[in-house]
Design a protein around this motif. Sequence first.
Motif, short mmCIF file in Angstrom:
data_model
loop_
_atom_site.label_atom_id
_atom_site.label_comp_id
_atom_site.label_asym_id
_atom_site.label_seq_id
_atom_site.Cartn_x
_atom_site.Cartn_y
_atom_site.Cartn_z
N LEU A 31 0.83 -1.21 0.00
CA LEU A 31 0.00 0.00 0.00
C LEU A 31 0.87 1.26 0.00
O LEU A 31 0.51 2.27 -0.62
N PHE A 129 -5.96 -13.10 7.07
CA PHE A 129 -6.22 -12.59 5.71
C PHE A 129 -7.34 -13.41 5.05
O PHE A 129 -7.09 -14.45 4.42
N ALA A 163 -8.67 -9.04 8.01
CA ALA A 163 -7.97 -8.29 6.97
C ALA A 163 -8.14 -8.98 5.62
O ALA A 163 -8.72 -10.07 5.55
N SER A 164 -7.65 -8.32 4.58
CA SER A 164 -7.83 -8.82 3.22
C SER A 164 -9.33 -9.01 2.96
O SER A 164 -9.77 -10.00 2.40
N ARG A 166 -12.51 -8.27 1.04
CA ARG A 166 -12.71 -7.89 -0.36
C ARG A 166 -14.17 -7.59 -0.70
O ARG A 166 -14.45 -6.99 -1.73
#
Length: 217
Positions: A31, A129, A163-164, A166
């Motif tokens: 990022l 994730f 996290a991750s 989508r």
Amino acid sequence: MKFFVDTAEIDAITELNDLGMVDGVTTNPSLIMKSGRDIIEVTKEICELISGPVSAEVVATDSEKMIEEGRKLAKIAPNIAVKLPLTWDGLKACKVLSDEGKMINVTLCFSANQALLAAKAGATFISPFVGRLDDVNLDGMDLINEIRQIYDNFGYQTQILAASIRTVNHVTQSALIGADVITAPPSVIKSLIEHPLTDRGLDQFMADWAKTGQKIL
Ligand code: G3P
């Protein structure tokens, strides 16, 4: 459930923060690369905008250097969470830096056992994730469920930071399971509001209101 924004883009953070939707920010080397900014400079700027935890990731792979980098990153602002990868070196650094009172986010978690180790090493946050597990035909939400159960069984205080993320369904599922935090790209957070019946209902109200010929202001 807290919302962290997974980006180093200042404009995107500001836009969501003005709506009261930002409890923290997470960044990672990818990022920072995408932002095109200097890590120290952009992280400092984010910390000035956001009072919640701002994760900044080390890039060393041996514990001694991770500790040095972590100390440097933590000096940026009091709300820095030092992000460390889920390796033995990362966990060693986690133990040392958390004993110093620093917030630690242990990242790249893909199993419940890894999450157990991170909690024992004193992590403030564990980042499983979700999307990357889905990418390899596993179910990322199963991992969030397992970690929730294990942490609750033993009273670990480490916060589950899904996290991750989508999709909007990842957010719903995380909230239902009881993840403490989700971190998602701004686009996913902005999509949470979408519902065709809201749009259709508003169109109907506006059309009927126009027929009344009235004004409120
Ligand atoms: O928070 C971790 C995140 O940045 C990884 O997301 O979409 O690259 O798997 P993704």
